[in-house]
Write a protein that holds these residues in place. Structure first.
Motif, PDB file in Angstrom:
ATOM      1  N   THR A 180      17.035 -23.819  -5.427  1.00 27.87           N
ATOM      2  CA  THR A 180      18.346 -24.315  -4.995  1.00 27.87           C
ATOM      3  C   THR A 180      18.837 -23.530  -3.785  1.00 27.87           C
ATOM      4  O   THR A 180      20.005 -23.164  -3.704  1.00 27.87           O
ATOM      5  CB  THR A 180      19.362 -24.207  -6.142  1.00 27.87           C
ATOM      6  OG1 THR A 180      19.431 -22.828  -6.565  1.00 27.87           O
ATOM      7  CG2 THR A 180      18.967 -25.091  -7.293  1.00 27.87           C
TER       8      THR A 180
ATOM      9  N   ASN B 242      19.608 -24.300  -0.878  1.00 24.73           N
ATOM     10  CA  ASN B 242      20.696 -24.871  -0.086  1.00 24.73           C
ATOM     11  C   ASN B 242      22.069 -24.684  -0.714  1.00 24.73           C
ATOM     12  O   ASN B 242      23.085 -25.032  -0.116  1.00 24.73           O
ATOM     13  CB  ASN B 242      20.434 -26.354   0.188  1.00 24.73           C
ATOM     14  CG  ASN B 242      20.394 -27.171  -1.082  1.00 24.73           C
ATOM     15  OD1 ASN B 242      20.285 -26.635  -2.176  1.00 24.73           O
ATOM     16  ND2 ASN B 242      20.477 -28.483  -0.936  1.00 24.73           N
ATOM     17  N   THR B 243      22.131 -24.134  -1.916  1.00 26.31           N
ATOM     18  CA  THR B 243      23.424 -23.849  -2.540  1.00 26.31           C
ATOM     19  C   THR B 243      23.881 -22.416  -2.276  1.00 26.31           C
ATOM     20  O   THR B 243      24.919 -21.992  -2.775  1.00 26.31           O
ATOM     21  CB  THR B 243      23.379 -24.082  -4.054  1.00 26.31           C
ATOM     22  OG1 THR B 243      22.452 -23.164  -4.645  1.00 26.31           O
ATOM     23  CG2 THR B 243      22.958 -25.515  -4.374  1.00 26.31           C
ATOM     24  N   TYR B 244      23.088 -21.693  -1.497  1.00 24.87           N
ATOM     25  CA  TYR B 244      23.423 -20.297  -1.204  1.00 24.87           C
ATOM     26  C   TYR B 244      23.834 -20.137   0.251  1.00 24.87           C
ATOM     27  O   TYR B 244      23.107 -20.534   1.163  1.00 24.87           O
ATOM     28  CB  TYR B 244      22.231 -19.389  -1.492  1.00 24.87           C
ATOM     29  CG  TYR B 244      21.987 -19.199  -2.970  1.00 24.87           C
ATOM     30  CD1 TYR B 244      21.265 -20.142  -3.691  1.00 24.87           C
ATOM     31  CD2 TYR B 244      22.493 -18.094  -3.635  1.00 24.87           C
ATOM     32  CE1 TYR B 244      21.065 -19.981  -5.055  1.00 24.87           C
ATOM     33  CE2 TYR B 244      22.291 -17.921  -5.000  1.00 24.87           C
ATOM     34  CZ  TYR B 244      21.574 -18.877  -5.700  1.00 24.87           C
ATOM     35  OH  TYR B 244      21.376 -18.707  -7.042  1.00 24.87           O
TER      36      TYR B 244
ATOM     37  N   GLY C  29      25.395 -22.936   3.405  1.00 27.47           N
ATOM     38  CA  GLY C  29      24.268 -23.470   2.667  1.00 27.47           C
ATOM     39  C   GLY C  29      23.619 -24.670   3.337  1.00 27.47           C
ATOM     40  O   GLY C  29      22.401 -24.827   3.312  1.00 27.47           O
TER      41      GLY C  29
ATOM     42  N   TRP D 124      25.758 -17.487  -4.007  1.00 27.78           N
ATOM     43  CA  TRP D 124      25.914 -18.882  -4.391  1.00 27.78           C
ATOM     44  C   TRP D 124      27.288 -19.353  -3.959  1.00 27.78           C
ATOM     45  O   TRP D 124      28.300 -18.657  -4.113  1.00 27.78           O
ATOM     46  CB  TRP D 124      25.759 -19.047  -5.904  1.00 27.78           C
ATOM     47  CG  TRP D 124      25.803 -20.485  -6.311  1.00 27.78           C
ATOM     48  CD1 TRP D 124      24.779 -21.378  -6.331  1.00 27.78           C
ATOM     49  CD2 TRP D 124      26.963 -21.218  -6.723  1.00 27.78           C
ATOM     50  NE1 TRP D 124      25.219 -22.616  -6.736  1.00 27.78           N
ATOM     51  CE2 TRP D 124      26.549 -22.542  -6.987  1.00 27.78           C
ATOM     52  CE3 TRP D 124      28.312 -20.884  -6.898  1.00 27.78           C
ATOM     53  CZ2 TRP D 124      27.435 -23.521  -7.406  1.00 27.78           C
ATOM     54  CZ3 TRP D 124      29.184 -21.851  -7.328  1.00 27.78           C
ATOM     55  CH2 TRP D 124      28.745 -23.160  -7.575  1.00 27.78           C
TER      56      TRP D 124
ATOM     57  N   PHE E 279      29.878 -22.869  -3.980  1.00 22.40           N
ATOM     58  CA  PHE E 279      30.131 -24.254  -4.376  1.00 22.40           C
ATOM     59  C   PHE E 279      30.292 -25.154  -3.156  1.00 22.40           C
ATOM     60  O   PHE E 279      29.854 -26.304  -3.148  1.00 22.40           O
ATOM     61  CB  PHE E 279      31.381 -24.307  -5.250  1.00 22.40           C
ATOM     62  CG  PHE E 279      31.737 -25.698  -5.679  1.00 22.40           C
ATOM     63  CD1 PHE E 279      32.747 -26.415  -5.040  1.00 22.40           C
ATOM     64  CD2 PHE E 279      31.059 -26.303  -6.724  1.00 22.40           C
ATOM     65  CE1 PHE E 279      33.070 -27.692  -5.433  1.00 22.40           C
ATOM     66  CE2 PHE E 279      31.376 -27.589  -7.125  1.00 22.40           C
ATOM     67  CZ  PHE E 279      32.393 -28.286  -6.477  1.00 22.40           C
TER      68      PHE E 279
ATOM     69  N   SER F  59      29.445 -26.306   0.452  1.00 21.16           N
ATOM     70  CA  SER F  59      28.263 -26.233   1.319  1.00 21.16           C
ATOM     71  C   SER F  59      28.570 -25.727   2.712  1.00 21.16           C
ATOM     72  O   SER F  59      27.672 -25.328   3.439  1.00 21.16           O
ATOM     73  CB  SER F  59      27.600 -27.610   1.417  1.00 21.16           C
ATOM     74  OG  SER F  59      28.497 -28.535   2.018  1.00 21.16           O
TER      75      SER F  59
END
Length: 127
Positions: free
Chosen positions: A28, A30-32, A53, A100, A102, A104
């Motif tokens: 995941t 792209n969520t970071y 992200g 992380w 939420f 983007s």
């Protein structure tokens, strides 16, 4: 859990260019939100650049603006820092970091906001 591994550091002459990479584990990526920091001997760790992200939002420290470019390839779980017009004062250990997020489009500029850190890669710029 995210593991980060930096690479690409080395010795370069002033005025030269170099690209750092930060490879991340996990599915995941792209969520970071991601960032680059650097730390020279005897100095505090300082912010260099950050990227959201999605990769659509970036932020730079004034000291590197116009010379460094942060980017990411979410398909490859990798972030980059393209550095040009390098100066001796850019000499430092360079660290990538992840948190992380939420949203983007978020980015972070303070070290304490990041959860995961790599071990660092050394850049030395000779005059």
């Amino acid at each position: 859990q995210v593991q980060l591994v930096e690479s690409g550091g080395g010795l370069v002459q002033a005025g030269g260019s170099l690209r750092l990479s930060c490879a991340a584990s996990g599915r995941t990526f792209n969520t970071y939100s991601m960032g680059w920091f650097r730390q020279a001997p005897g100095k505090e760790r300082e912010f260099v650049a950050a990227i959201s992200g999605s990769g659509g939002v970036t932020k730079y420290a004034d000291s590197v603006k116009g010379r460094f470019t942060i980017s990411r390839d979410n398909a490859k779980n990798t972030m980059y820092l393209q550095m040009s017009s390098l100066k001796p004062e850019d000499t430092a250990g360079y660290y990538c970091a992840a948190v992380w997020s939420f949203a983007s489009g978020s980015y972070y500029t303070r070290a304490r906001e990041y959860t995961y850190w790599g071990q660092g890669t050394q850049l030395t710029v000779s005059s």
